[in-house]
Design an enzyme around this catalytic site. Structure first.
Site, short mmCIF file in Angstrom:
data_model
loop_
_atom_site.label_atom_id
_atom_site.label_comp_id
_atom_site.label_asym_id
_atom_site.label_seq_id
_atom_site.Cartn_x
_atom_site.Cartn_y
_atom_site.Cartn_z
N SER A 166 35.90 47.91 38.44
CA SER A 166 35.89 47.06 37.38
C SER A 166 37.44 46.35 37.03
O SER A 166 37.38 45.56 36.63
CB SER A 166 35.61 47.55 36.29
OG SER A 166 36.57 48.73 35.61
N LYS A 224 40.22 49.63 30.90
CA LYS A 224 39.81 48.09 30.67
C LYS A 224 41.12 47.43 30.16
O LYS A 224 42.07 47.94 29.57
CB LYS A 224 38.80 48.19 29.61
CG LYS A 224 37.48 48.93 29.92
CD LYS A 224 36.77 48.07 31.11
CE LYS A 224 35.46 49.07 31.63
NZ LYS A 224 34.90 48.73 32.84
#
Length: 197
Positions: free
Chosen positions: A76, A120
């Protein structure tokens, strides 16, 4: 040789020879044990044990509240972070001080599974408008949201393979556990984590 005092001998010491070689060996072993400073050894061992416990407590406090080490995995955050093998220093003070902003890479508890910690990038703080692709792989459609108070908007750099705020919405700021600040492994990529504004 073992000497014993026998009452019938009226105070005379009579040497008694061990009856077998194993008895003599046992006798020597007992004398050696008696000569060992057990109290000193126990005192030193307890001092060393206490010092080690204090050291481990200090390491725990520092890694939980000041500066930790993170080993992020998964696609990710490509290309900023590798799929596996990166070792990053994680600043634990910045989230508590409110020093997290757009562009920072953070570690946070997953809003979908609190047992998981995810990495993130912060794209928006409370009050910010964030425009994001609804289905990055299949359409050009976008959507704009305003990040509510006390929340942040996070996304993975690899929007094609990231489960982030596009799926679960804005994240409460309290779920942020650290700000990834510096890569210490692999050697070819040692340095600060890039900040995308």
């Amino acid at each position: 040789m073992i000497t014993l005092m026998i009452p019938k001998t009226k105070g005379k010491i009579i040497p008694i020879e061990p009856s077998s070689p194993s008895a003599a060996a046992m006798s020597r072993f007992v004398r050696r044990l008696a000569g060992i400073p057990w109290r000193q050894i126990a005192g030193e061992a307890s001092s060393v044990g206490l010092l080690m416990a204090q050291g481990l407590c200090a390491v725990h406090v520092v890694s939980e509240h000041v500066l930790g080490v993170a080993f992020p995995r998964g696609p990710s955050m490509l290309p900023a972070l590798n799929m596996a093998g990166d070792v990053l220093l994680t600043d634990k003070v910045s989230p508590r001080r409110g020093w997290v902003g757009p562009g920072d890479v953070v570690l946070l508890l997953s809003p979908e599974d609190p047992r998981k910690i995810v990495a993130k990038r912060v794209l928006g703080m409370e009050g910010d408008e964030v425009t994001y692709p609804v289905d990055a792989g299949n359409s050009d459609a976008t959507k704009t949201v305003v990040v509510p108070q006390g929340h942040i908007w996070v996304q993975g750099d690899n929007i094609y393979s990231s489960n982030d705020s596009r799926q679960f919405g804005p994240v409460p700021y309290g779920l942020v556990k650290g700000k990834m600040s510096y890569r210490i492994w692999p050697p070819s990529r040692i340095g600060s984590i890039d900040s995308k504004e």
